[in-house]
Design an enzyme around this catalytic site. Structure first.
Site, mmCIF file in Angstrom:
data_model
loop_
_atom_site.group_PDB
_atom_site.id
_atom_site.type_symbol
_atom_site.label_atom_id
_atom_site.label_comp_id
_atom_site.label_asym_id
_atom_site.label_seq_id
_atom_site.Cartn_x
_atom_site.Cartn_y
_atom_site.Cartn_z
ATOM 1 N N LYS A 7 -7.623 -0.962 6.616
ATOM 2 C CA LYS A 7 -7.930 -1.512 5.281
ATOM 3 C C LYS A 7 -7.084 -2.752 5.002
ATOM 4 C CE LYS A 7 -7.422 2.416 3.019
ATOM 5 N NZ LYS A 7 -7.785 3.776 3.334
ATOM 6 N N SER B 172 -6.186 4.433 9.363
ATOM 7 C CA SER B 172 -6.904 4.320 8.093
ATOM 8 C C SER B 172 -6.254 3.245 7.205
ATOM 9 C CB SER B 172 -6.875 5.690 7.398
ATOM 10 O OG SER B 172 -7.208 5.584 6.043
ATOM 11 N N ASP C 196 -13.680 3.430 7.868
ATOM 12 C CA ASP C 196 -12.569 4.217 7.322
ATOM 13 C C ASP C 196 -13.053 5.069 6.160
ATOM 14 O OD1 ASP C 196 -9.818 5.039 6.661
ATOM 15 O OD2 ASP C 196 -10.172 3.816 4.890
ATOM 16 N N ARG D 35 -12.561 13.547 7.008
ATOM 17 C CA ARG D 35 -11.277 14.230 7.260
ATOM 18 C C ARG D 35 -10.933 15.204 6.148
ATOM 19 N NH1 ARG D 35 -7.582 9.342 7.410
ATOM 20 N NH2 ARG D 35 -5.928 10.885 7.207
ATOM 21 N N HIS E 185 0.865 -1.176 0.000
ATOM 22 C CA HIS E 185 0.000 0.000 0.000
ATOM 23 C C HIS E 185 0.897 1.219 0.000
ATOM 24 C CE1 HIS E 185 -3.990 1.819 0.897
ATOM 25 N NE2 HIS E 185 -3.271 2.780 1.456
#
Ligand code: URA
Length: 434
Positions: A187, A183, A161, A168, A82
């Protein structure tokens, strides 16, 4: 328990218990806690922070707020990656077929672009026919049969999230270490992998603007990984200038295909090799990072990685004739050079600004529901430290609107800072946090 007490506690710099965090996440996900109450709590977290235990509890509560993908059928060494987001970041498109070419299962759900950063799913959808919304049974079967599947979020993974991330964005709370760490890790935990390599971008085009914060974020995510029993390694990469040459959807897919054919910009290659080498290590194939890098270069040279990409595209309904002949990709109506006005060296090429210019041409979204134009973007011909002369082409703007094109050219002329002294090439890998 009630939400007012929870907000007041965090406002007054006190720590929240596991039960209080779970109460908030459950209530916000099911709608019984309102956006304005969640905004107040998120802002209090932004200002007053969270300790490690709170961050872990927040991550786990968000991870369990929806469905959890079970990848145990692929064993204990399923590795995911990620990125914390960047400009020109086509790493997933190149890296995942490389990883699959070693027989390491790749079952990856990616996201769409928002703001000045791009998203892998938008890029994949530039390939005509490529289906990113495959159902979960087919997704798992694709991985079993072909060793790789790359799709969008077709499961309801970490819905808390999704809501908090969108919130946000609207209340100036994006750049907070506890909020980013929870966050991302929520995930990753919901997406089923048991080993995680994180590309923590750092610089003008990233959430983390300096190395110190990038290390802090990395250490936080590693600690969450440990507590969740998911081995996690963070690679801090430079995002002061865009990665590689292309910014924009079709342009980045073409750059990714060229990379899999062995033509890869130096900075992009360094990121691919570093992340890939650690993924191969975590998958239990080989411990030696330098050897892993050699193996990656070998699988690019012998076309195993490229062939995996073709297999992936074909299996998901994409037209592989575009991969075999990238000139088939649709082009923007106007392709306009940005011409250098003085002799010198490129001193700075702010990634965020290039991302914003590409977004303004139509390559990105301001709101989630906006359409994108896959043909537009920017091709960079010169990067930081390159020598330039008057009349050289710095970049090309790809646009479908004359006015927007002229504005992008003018903006890029300003973004390219040209100086008299040759600066060093930007360091690409800024650190590894294990
Ligand atoms: N990427 C994410 O998924 N979440 C963040 O908060 C920041 C980057």
């Amino acid at each position: 328990m009630n939400i007012l007490e929870i907000i007041a506690k965090k406002r007054d710099k006190k720590s929240l218990t596991k039960e209080e965090i779970e109460y908030f996440i459950e209530g916000y996900t099911n709608g019984s806690i309102t956006d304005y109450q969640a905004s107040a709590l998120v802002m209090a977290i932004y200002i007053n922070g969270m300790n490690d235990e709170e961050i872990t509890n927040l991550t786990l509560a968000m991870a369990h707020s929806g469905e959890m993908l079970d990848l145990s059928v692929f064993g204990k060494n399923v590795v995911d990656k990620h990125s914390t987001g960047g400009v020109g970041d086509k790493v997933t498109l190149i890296l995942m077929p490389i990883i699959a070419s070693f027989g390491i299962p790749v079952a990856k759900m990616s996201g769409r672009g928002l703001g000045f950063t791009g998203g892998t799913i938008d890029k994949l959808e530039s390939i005509p026919g490529y289906n990113t919304s495959v159902n979960i049974e087919d997704f798992i079967n694709n991985v079993k049969e072909k060793g790789i599947s790359l799709i969008g979020q077709t499961m309801n993974l970490a819905p808390a999230d999704k809501k908090i991330y969108a919130l946000r964005d609207t209340i100036a709370c994006t750049d907070s270490i506890p909020l980013i760490a929870s966050s991302i890790m929520s995930k990753k935990i919901a997406a089923g992998a048991n080993k995680i390599v994180l590309d923590v971008t750092c610089g003008f085009g990233a959430f983390m603007q300096n190395k110190e914060d990038a290390i802090k974020l990395s250490e936080t995510m590693n600690r969450i990984g440990k507590l969740a029993d998911k081995e996690t390694i963070c690679i801090i990469t430079n995002m002061d200038e865009p990665l590689g040459s292309a910014v924009g959807n079709n342009l980045e897919v073409i750059e990714a295909i060229n990379a899999l054919n062995g033509k890869m910009a130096d900075d992009l290659k360094e990121v691919i090799l570093e992340l890939g080498a650690y993924m191969i290590k975590l998958a239990g194939i080989n411990e030696d990072i330098d050897k892993n890098k050699e193996m990656i270069l070998e699988n690019i040279q012998n076309k195993k990685a490229y062939n995996k990409f073709v297999e992936l595209v074909e299996n998901q309904g994409g037209d592989i004739s575009y991969i075999e002949d990238t000139t088939k990709f649709a082009k923007a109506k106007y392709i306009v050079p940005v011409v250098c006005k003085k002799d010198g060296y490129v001193e700075e090429l702010n990634a965020r600004k290039v991302g914003e210019i590409s977004g303004a041409l139509g390559a990105g979204r301001v709101r989630k529901e906006d359409d994108i134009d896959e043909t537009v973007g920017v091709m960079l011909c010169k990067k930081v430290s390159d020598e330039v002369r008057t009349g050289d082409i710095l970049a090309y703007v790809h646009a479908n609107n004359e006015e927007l094109s002229a504005k992008a050219v003018k903006d890029l002329e300003e973004v390219y800072k040209i100086g008299d002294i040759k600066p060093k090439r930007l360091e690409v890998i800024l650190g590894i946090v294990k």
